[in-house]
Scaffold this motif. Sequence first.
Motif, PDB file in Angstrom:
ATOM      1  N   GLU A 144     -16.760 -34.976 -12.576  1.00 44.25           N
ATOM      2  CA  GLU A 144     -15.786 -34.620 -11.565  1.00 44.25           C
ATOM      3  C   GLU A 144     -14.573 -35.415 -11.399  1.00 44.25           C
ATOM      4  O   GLU A 144     -13.531 -35.190 -10.806  1.00 44.25           O
ATOM      5  N   TYR A 145     -14.901 -36.692 -11.734  1.00 42.53           N
ATOM      6  CA  TYR A 145     -13.751 -37.714 -11.730  1.00 42.53           C
ATOM      7  C   TYR A 145     -13.723 -38.158 -13.191  1.00 42.53           C
ATOM      8  O   TYR A 145     -14.713 -38.797 -13.572  1.00 42.53           O
ATOM      9  N   PRO A 146     -12.637 -38.226 -13.892  1.00 41.97           N
ATOM     10  CA  PRO A 146     -12.462 -38.622 -15.426  1.00 41.97           C
ATOM     11  C   PRO A 146     -12.486 -40.054 -15.434  1.00 41.97           C
ATOM     12  O   PRO A 146     -11.463 -40.606 -14.808  1.00 41.97           O
TER      13      PRO A 146
ATOM     14  N   ALA B 208     -15.160 -37.483   6.672  1.00 45.66           N
ATOM     15  CA  ALA B 208     -16.081 -38.384   5.695  1.00 45.66           C
ATOM     16  C   ALA B 208     -16.725 -37.604   4.509  1.00 45.66           C
ATOM     17  O   ALA B 208     -17.766 -38.139   4.167  1.00 45.66           O
ATOM     18  N   LEU B 209     -16.159 -36.591   4.264  1.00 41.86           N
ATOM     19  CA  LEU B 209     -17.196 -35.585   3.186  1.00 41.86           C
ATOM     20  C   LEU B 209     -16.147 -35.245   1.996  1.00 41.86           C
ATOM     21  O   LEU B 209     -16.561 -35.301   0.869  1.00 41.86           O
ATOM     22  N   GLY B 210     -14.944 -34.474   2.415  1.00 43.83           N
ATOM     23  CA  GLY B 210     -14.045 -34.331   1.443  1.00 43.83           C
ATOM     24  C   GLY B 210     -14.111 -32.515   1.233  1.00 43.83           C
ATOM     25  O   GLY B 210     -14.106 -32.304   0.077  1.00 43.83           O
ATOM     26  N   THR B 211     -14.154 -32.057   2.177  1.00 46.77           N
ATOM     27  CA  THR B 211     -14.402 -30.400   1.998  1.00 46.77           C
ATOM     28  C   THR B 211     -13.490 -29.777   2.865  1.00 46.77           C
ATOM     29  O   THR B 211     -12.883 -30.525   3.852  1.00 46.77           O
ATOM     30  N   GLN B 212     -12.807 -28.701   2.736  1.00 47.90           N
ATOM     31  CA  GLN B 212     -11.959 -27.779   3.413  1.00 47.90           C
ATOM     32  C   GLN B 212     -12.657 -27.509   4.865  1.00 47.90           C
ATOM     33  O   GLN B 212     -11.853 -27.595   5.459  1.00 47.90           O
TER      34      GLN B 212
ATOM     35  N   SER C  68      -7.843 -39.003  10.611  1.00 48.25           N
ATOM     36  CA  SER C  68      -8.305 -39.771   9.532  1.00 48.25           C
ATOM     37  C   SER C  68      -9.087 -39.376   8.504  1.00 48.25           C
ATOM     38  O   SER C  68     -10.290 -39.233   8.586  1.00 48.25           O
ATOM     39  N   SER C  69      -8.585 -39.263   7.386  1.00 49.16           N
ATOM     40  CA  SER C  69      -9.225 -38.698   6.336  1.00 49.16           C
ATOM     41  C   SER C  69      -9.638 -39.689   5.496  1.00 49.16           C
ATOM     42  O   SER C  69      -8.924 -40.528   4.535  1.00 49.16           O
ATOM     43  N   LEU C  70     -11.100 -39.687   5.130  1.00 46.68           N
ATOM     44  CA  LEU C  70     -11.754 -40.695   4.219  1.00 46.68           C
ATOM     45  C   LEU C  70     -12.143 -39.762   2.735  1.00 46.68           C
ATOM     46  O   LEU C  70     -12.466 -40.594   1.791  1.00 46.68           O
ATOM     47  N   GLY C  71     -12.588 -38.769   2.964  1.00 47.63           N
ATOM     48  CA  GLY C  71     -12.907 -37.750   2.050  1.00 47.63           C
ATOM     49  C   GLY C  71     -12.041 -37.917   0.786  1.00 47.63           C
ATOM     50  O   GLY C  71     -11.097 -38.203   0.801  1.00 47.63           O
ATOM     51  N   VAL C  72     -12.843 -37.663  -0.442  1.00 45.21           N
ATOM     52  CA  VAL C  72     -12.013 -37.250  -1.675  1.00 45.21           C
ATOM     53  C   VAL C  72     -12.145 -35.929  -1.986  1.00 45.21           C
ATOM     54  O   VAL C  72     -13.211 -35.222  -2.054  1.00 45.21           O
ATOM     55  N   TYR C  73     -10.941 -35.103  -2.202  1.00 48.11           N
ATOM     56  CA  TYR C  73     -11.095 -33.630  -1.981  1.00 48.11           C
ATOM     57  C   TYR C  73     -10.579 -33.262  -3.471  1.00 48.11           C
ATOM     58  O   TYR C  73     -10.111 -33.934  -4.443  1.00 48.11           O
ATOM     59  N   SER C  74     -11.105 -32.021  -3.786  1.00 45.52           N
ATOM     60  CA  SER C  74     -10.823 -31.388  -4.960  1.00 45.52           C
ATOM     61  C   SER C  74     -10.361 -30.105  -4.751  1.00 45.52           C
ATOM     62  O   SER C  74     -10.685 -29.466  -3.738  1.00 45.52           O
ATOM     63  N   GLY C  75      -9.779 -29.372  -5.967  1.00 44.73           N
ATOM     64  CA  GLY C  75      -8.976 -28.097  -5.662  1.00 44.73           C
ATOM     65  C   GLY C  75      -7.982 -27.989  -4.565  1.00 44.73           C
ATOM     66  O   GLY C  75      -7.159 -29.114  -4.500  1.00 44.73           O
ATOM     67  N   LYS C  76      -7.791 -26.877  -3.841  1.00 41.06           N
ATOM     68  CA  LYS C  76      -6.614 -26.966  -2.908  1.00 41.06           C
ATOM     69  C   LYS C  76      -7.220 -27.351  -1.826  1.00 41.06           C
ATOM     70  O   LYS C  76      -8.112 -26.712  -1.021  1.00 41.06           O
ATOM     71  N   LEU C  77      -6.426 -27.784  -0.701  1.00 37.58           N
ATOM     72  CA  LEU C  77      -6.803 -28.276   0.718  1.00 37.58           C
ATOM     73  C   LEU C  77      -5.926 -27.478   1.655  1.00 37.58           C
ATOM     74  O   LEU C  77      -4.512 -27.586   1.361  1.00 37.58           O
ATOM     75  N   ALA C  78      -6.234 -26.418   2.178  1.00 36.67           N
ATOM     76  CA  ALA C  78      -5.306 -25.530   3.109  1.00 36.67           C
ATOM     77  C   ALA C  78      -5.417 -25.973   4.467  1.00 36.67           C
ATOM     78  O   ALA C  78      -6.230 -26.537   5.177  1.00 36.67           O
TER      79      ALA C  78
END
Length: 351
Positions: A47-49, A245-249, A266-276
């Motif tokens: 998921e992370y290259p 602290a999770l990284g989800t929508q 304050s955002s610590l999460g690592v997101y993937s895809g689109k954050l709306a």
Amino acid sequence: MRANVFRGPDKIGVEEVPRPHAGAGEAVLRITLTTICGTDLHILRGEYPVRAGLTIGHEPVGVIEELGEGVTGYAVGDRVLVGAITPCGQCRACLSAHWSQCGHGDDIEALGGWRFGNTINGAQAEYLLVPNAQANLAKIPDDLTDEQVVLLADIASTGFNGAESAQIKIGDTVVVFAQGPIGLCATAGAKLMGASFIIGVESDPVRMKMSQQMGASVVLDPKQCDVVAEVKRLTGGGVDVAIEALGTQVTFENCLRSLRPGGTLSSLGVYSGKLAMPYDAFAAGLGDYKIVTTLCPGGKERMRRLMAMVQSGRFDPTPLITHYFRLDDIVHAYDLFGSRRDGVLKVAIRP
Ligand SMILES: [Zn+2]
Ligand SMILES: [Zn+2]
């Protein structure tokens, strides 16, 4: 030497690889303790290259084995902690006080300061080459054990910075969404920053209990209640600071919806895809909200400060280490950590 090498998605294992040697400005550590990060799981799952053939891991505690030319004030045999992020201290980003985003050169590139187990070989090995050693070797005080400092390299530094970036003030109310290792450290950080009331959000019973141990006043289970409504009820209309602290929508959006006007996400999460960002959660842009993001602060001064917090008894990270493995058994450690079996929070790895 033996090292945990990434060969492709779902393919890692301990291999014999060449031992590094220190060039000018570098050091080689003999690793005495390290751990596995949630980010390493993202790497393992593809998921992370990162490139095949890379030794992974970015949380090193060790003893100086070799010192390159130009590194002063240290001796072979010194016990040191090195942060997950290794700023050079000289580039444009570093000298603009954005050490985590170090470009180790003239370029500025997001995530640039994260090199171990990302762009250069990492810490899940018998030996580790440390770049920019002068800026990154933090001597460990004699009265601190390896176990007391290993989690400072990444999760405590990151979690605390979630609270610091939000500029929590004495008396603030804070909610922390997700109480994994980083969320738990964000909870501890909120307490250290002076929050008067901290709400943890978590449904895993082991993590709920640890959340209270780290400083949460109450812990809400999202499977049992409407968390946003409950946060608003408990705080009389919303929190001053919401830490993601999770990284989800869902958790990002719930953070926004939990804020009082003028509050900080304050955002610590690592997101993937689109954050709306739904307009109503964002008060149509008129809520005077602040959104800040954090990449783990590194460098020897950050590590010194975090070790001082442990030394003074103000923070104890050791309850978060739940399991120990030898480097040779690291595949089992990944399996346990990845599956969250057996109440696992963090695993310590001894080469
Ligand atoms: Zn990490
Ligand atoms: Zn730099």
